[in-house]
Design a protein around this motif. Structure first.
Motif, mmCIF file in Angstrom:
data_model
loop_
_atom_site.group_PDB
_atom_site.id
_atom_site.type_symbol
_atom_site.label_atom_id
_atom_site.label_comp_id
_atom_site.label_asym_id
_atom_site.label_seq_id
_atom_site.Cartn_x
_atom_site.Cartn_y
_atom_site.Cartn_z
ATOM 1 N N ILE A 1 0.842 -1.203 0.000
ATOM 2 C CA ILE A 1 0.000 0.000 0.000
ATOM 3 C C ILE A 1 0.875 1.251 0.000
ATOM 4 C CG2 ILE A 1 -1.726 1.311 1.327
ATOM 5 C CD1 ILE A 1 -2.764 -1.450 2.353
ATOM 6 N N LYS A 2 1.936 1.215 0.809
ATOM 7 C CA LYS A 2 2.834 2.378 0.905
ATOM 8 C C LYS A 2 3.453 2.691 -0.467
ATOM 9 C CE LYS A 2 6.743 4.233 3.599
ATOM 10 N NZ LYS A 2 6.997 5.253 2.651
ATOM 11 N N ALA A 3 3.821 1.655 -1.193
ATOM 12 C CA ALA A 3 4.449 1.865 -2.508
ATOM 13 C C ALA A 3 3.501 2.608 -3.454
ATOM 14 C CB ALA A 3 4.873 0.532 -3.103
ATOM 15 N N VAL A 4 2.221 2.229 -3.467
ATOM 16 C CA VAL A 4 1.298 2.925 -4.382
ATOM 17 C C VAL A 4 0.916 4.301 -3.826
ATOM 18 C CG1 VAL A 4 0.436 0.803 -5.453
ATOM 19 C CG2 VAL A 4 -0.837 1.775 -3.589
ATOM 20 N N HIS A 5 0.893 4.429 -2.502
ATOM 21 C CA HIS A 5 0.637 5.731 -1.880
ATOM 22 C C HIS A 5 1.767 6.694 -2.238
ATOM 23 C CE1 HIS A 5 0.638 8.597 1.584
ATOM 24 N NE2 HIS A 5 -0.665 8.556 1.382
ATOM 25 N N ASP A 6 3.013 6.199 -2.198
ATOM 26 C CA ASP A 6 4.176 7.030 -2.553
ATOM 27 C C ASP A 6 4.108 7.497 -4.006
ATOM 28 O OD1 ASP A 6 5.168 6.760 -0.017
ATOM 29 O OD2 ASP A 6 6.726 5.300 -0.522
ATOM 30 N N LEU A 7 3.421 6.727 -4.819
ATOM 31 C CA LEU A 7 3.265 7.071 -6.237
ATOM 32 C C LEU A 7 2.244 8.214 -6.411
ATOM 33 C CD1 LEU A 7 4.538 5.493 -8.670
ATOM 34 C CD2 LEU A 7 2.325 4.358 -8.942
ATOM 35 N N GLY A 8 1.509 8.499 -5.337
ATOM 36 C CA GLY A 8 0.514 9.579 -5.381
ATOM 37 C C GLY A 8 -0.911 9.085 -5.573
ATOM 38 N N VAL A 9 -1.097 7.763 -5.518
ATOM 39 C CA VAL A 9 -2.451 7.213 -5.691
ATOM 40 C C VAL A 9 -3.281 7.474 -4.421
ATOM 41 C CG1 VAL A 9 -3.772 5.085 -6.083
ATOM 42 C CG2 VAL A 9 -1.570 5.415 -7.222
ATOM 43 N N GLU A 10 -4.525 7.872 -4.628
ATOM 44 C CA GLU A 10 -5.432 8.119 -3.498
ATOM 45 C C GLU A 10 -6.135 6.809 -3.154
ATOM 46 O OE1 GLU A 10 -6.076 12.669 -5.136
ATOM 47 O OE2 GLU A 10 -7.812 11.328 -5.042
ATOM 48 N N ILE A 11 -6.175 6.508 -1.843
ATOM 49 C CA ILE A 11 -6.566 5.146 -1.458
ATOM 50 C C ILE A 11 -7.645 5.106 -0.372
ATOM 51 C CG2 ILE A 11 -5.682 2.914 -0.609
ATOM 52 C CD1 ILE A 11 -2.818 4.002 -1.397
ATOM 53 N N GLY A 12 -8.687 4.364 -0.669
ATOM 54 C CA GLY A 12 -9.671 3.982 0.347
ATOM 55 C C GLY A 12 -9.572 2.470 0.493
ATOM 56 N N LYS B 1 -14.002 11.687 1.582
ATOM 57 C CA LYS B 1 -13.562 12.069 0.238
ATOM 58 C C LYS B 1 -12.427 13.106 0.315
ATOM 59 C CE LYS B 1 -16.112 12.977 -3.938
ATOM 60 N NZ LYS B 1 -17.398 13.276 -4.521
ATOM 61 N N LYS B 2 -12.613 14.059 1.218
ATOM 62 C CA LYS B 2 -11.611 15.117 1.392
ATOM 63 C C LYS B 2 -10.303 14.515 1.918
ATOM 64 C CE LYS B 2 -11.388 19.728 3.479
ATOM 65 N NZ LYS B 2 -10.549 19.589 4.664
ATOM 66 N N GLN B 3 -10.435 13.628 2.911
ATOM 67 C CA GLN B 3 -9.225 13.024 3.480
ATOM 68 C C GLN B 3 -8.481 12.181 2.433
ATOM 69 O OE1 GLN B 3 -11.572 11.340 6.638
ATOM 70 N NE2 GLN B 3 -10.494 12.477 8.220
ATOM 71 N N ILE B 4 -9.250 11.445 1.633
ATOM 72 C CA ILE B 4 -8.604 10.624 0.597
ATOM 73 C C ILE B 4 -7.875 11.537 -0.397
ATOM 74 C CG2 ILE B 4 -9.001 9.038 -1.359
ATOM 75 C CD1 ILE B 4 -11.239 7.738 0.232
ATOM 76 N N THR C 1 -4.668 10.897 2.725
ATOM 77 C CA THR C 1 -4.790 10.037 3.907
ATOM 78 C C THR C 1 -5.471 8.756 3.433
ATOM 79 O OG1 THR C 1 -4.966 11.862 5.458
ATOM 80 C CG2 THR C 1 -5.930 9.797 6.168
ATOM 81 N N VAL C 2 -4.951 7.619 3.850
ATOM 82 C CA VAL C 2 -5.606 6.351 3.498
ATOM 83 C C VAL C 2 -6.797 6.198 4.447
ATOM 84 C CG1 VAL C 2 -5.367 3.845 3.426
ATOM 85 C CG2 VAL C 2 -3.463 5.302 2.688
ATOM 86 N N VAL C 3 -7.989 6.159 3.877
ATOM 87 C CA VAL C 3 -9.184 6.036 4.724
ATOM 88 C C VAL C 3 -9.647 4.580 4.715
ATOM 89 C CG1 VAL C 3 -11.552 6.792 5.137
ATOM 90 C CG2 VAL C 3 -9.861 8.434 4.305
ATOM 91 N N ILE C 4 -9.709 4.001 5.912
ATOM 92 C CA ILE C 4 -10.151 2.607 6.042
ATOM 93 C C ILE C 4 -11.607 2.619 6.495
ATOM 94 C CG2 ILE C 4 -9.684 0.368 7.109
ATOM 95 C CD1 ILE C 4 -6.870 1.571 7.835
ATOM 96 N N PHE C 5 -12.457 2.017 5.685
ATOM 97 C CA PHE C 5 -13.882 2.004 6.001
ATOM 98 C C PHE C 5 -14.211 0.700 6.714
ATOM 99 C CE2 PHE C 5 -13.440 4.627 2.180
ATOM 100 C CZ PHE C 5 -13.992 5.806 2.646
ATOM 101 N N ALA C 6 -14.768 0.838 7.918
ATOM 102 C CA ALA C 6 -15.102 -0.349 8.712
ATOM 103 C C ALA C 6 -16.610 -0.481 8.839
ATOM 104 C CB ALA C 6 -14.456 -0.224 10.088
ATOM 105 N N ALA C 7 -17.036 -1.658 9.242
ATOM 106 C CA ALA C 7 -18.444 -1.980 9.517
ATOM 107 C C ALA C 7 -19.308 -2.044 8.263
ATOM 108 C CB ALA C 7 -19.053 -1.030 10.559
ATOM 109 N N GLY C 8 -18.672 -2.306 7.138
ATOM 110 C CA GLY C 8 -19.416 -2.513 5.886
ATOM 111 C C GLY C 8 -20.391 -1.398 5.604
ATOM 112 N N THR C 9 -21.647 -1.781 5.336
ATOM 113 C CA THR C 9 -22.675 -0.778 5.046
ATOM 114 C C THR C 9 -23.300 -0.235 6.333
ATOM 115 O OG1 THR C 9 -24.427 -2.426 5.050
ATOM 116 C CG2 THR C 9 -23.345 -2.032 2.933
ATOM 117 N N GLY C 10 -23.002 -0.899 7.450
ATOM 118 C CA GLY C 10 -23.628 -0.521 8.723
ATOM 119 C C GLY C 10 -24.947 -1.240 8.956
#
Ligand code: UDP
Length: 240
Positions: free
Chosen positions: A39-50, A121-124, A128-137
């Motif tokens: 993940i760090k390698a693609v983040h370093d490339l400038g890719v936005e990640i969720g 969306k703003k954080q991504i 910032t890598v945003v980790i979404f937890a709890a599925g749909t809720g």
């Protein structure tokens, strides 16, 4: 060069644990650190990640019935399991110097933010890598559906669905040695051939929103980078 600006990566809970580990740790240090390296390698490339994490290494709602626990409670246990994984992954990312935070679809504890699409969306966009937890809720859904939903809500260009096998096959490659992998498919072809790409709800969401799905194997070194750079890894499912 990256082929995608913003990706949503789905990682199952099972993929974070090592079934051969005698200590039965729910999160394997080696697996998590290797994943974070990718993940760090693609983040370093400038890719936005969720990222959407599953919880199958801890609990799945469908196990509830066996325990005599009602399904809705079981699904809540499953969703909380994804929160545990998300906090763990956030910690490993941060210790590798990757900014990360967790948004949970259910209020869990002070350790995570409550899901908010605009903020995420703003954080991504701010890398910032945003980790979404709890599925749909909601009970009766899967984290794959949560992942498709979050991908659409946060404007991702692609849904990276990581699996144990390296793509979509004409039959189960674990049971059939002559199974043939598809490199590319359209949504229509996947439906016509009755191929299991994602669960039906998640698949329908992607199809309706023309969100490409890449099904690939994450555990192989460099695969995430190859996928991000548009190399042929796994199976790419697109609108046409
Ligand atoms: N779950 C749920 N609603 C959701 C997402 C997940 O109720 O929107 C529950 C469900 O019980 C599921 C569990 O959380 O079995 C863990 O998710 P999943 O099985 O998708 O995890 P994975 O297989 O990806 O590790």
């Amino acid at each position: 060069m990256s082929a995608y600006k913003r990706i949503l990566l789905k990682v199952s809970g099972e993929a974070l644990s090592d079934p051969t580990d005698e200590s039965h740790a729910i999160l394997s240090k080696t697996i998590c650190q290797n994943l974070v390296k990718e993940i760090k390698a693609v983040h370093d490339l400038g890719v936005e990640i969720g990222i959407v994490v599953g919880g199958g290494n801890i609990f799945r709602g469908k196990l509830a019935a066996d325990l005599g626990v009602e399904r809705i409670k079981g699904d809540q246990m499953g969703m909380l399991a994804t929160v545990i994984n998300a906090i763990g992954l956030e910690g490993v990312l941060r210790s590798a110097g990757v900014p990360a935070c967790v948004h949970s679809a259910i209020p869990a504890c002070q350790a995570v933010e409550e899901f908010n699409a605009e903020r995420a969306k703003k954080q991504i966009a701010e890398k910032t890598v945003v980790i979404f937890a709890a599925g749909t809720g909601n009970p009766f859904f899967t984290t794959d559906t949560g992942a498709a939903l979050r991908a659409v809500q946060t404007g991702c260009d692609v849904f990276f669905k990581s699996t144990k096998v390296p793509g979509v096959f004409d039959k189960d490659p674990i049971k059939h040695s002559d199974a043939v992998k598809y490199d590319r498919l359209t949504f229509g072809e996947a439906l016509e051939k009755n191929l299991q790409v994602l669960d039906q709800t998640a698949f329908a969401l992607c199809r309706e929103n023309k969100l490409p799905i890449l099904v690939f194997k994450l555990g192989e070194e460099g695969n995430l980078m190859r996928a991000v750079q548009g190399e042929s890894v796994g199976t790419l499912v697109t609108d046409n």
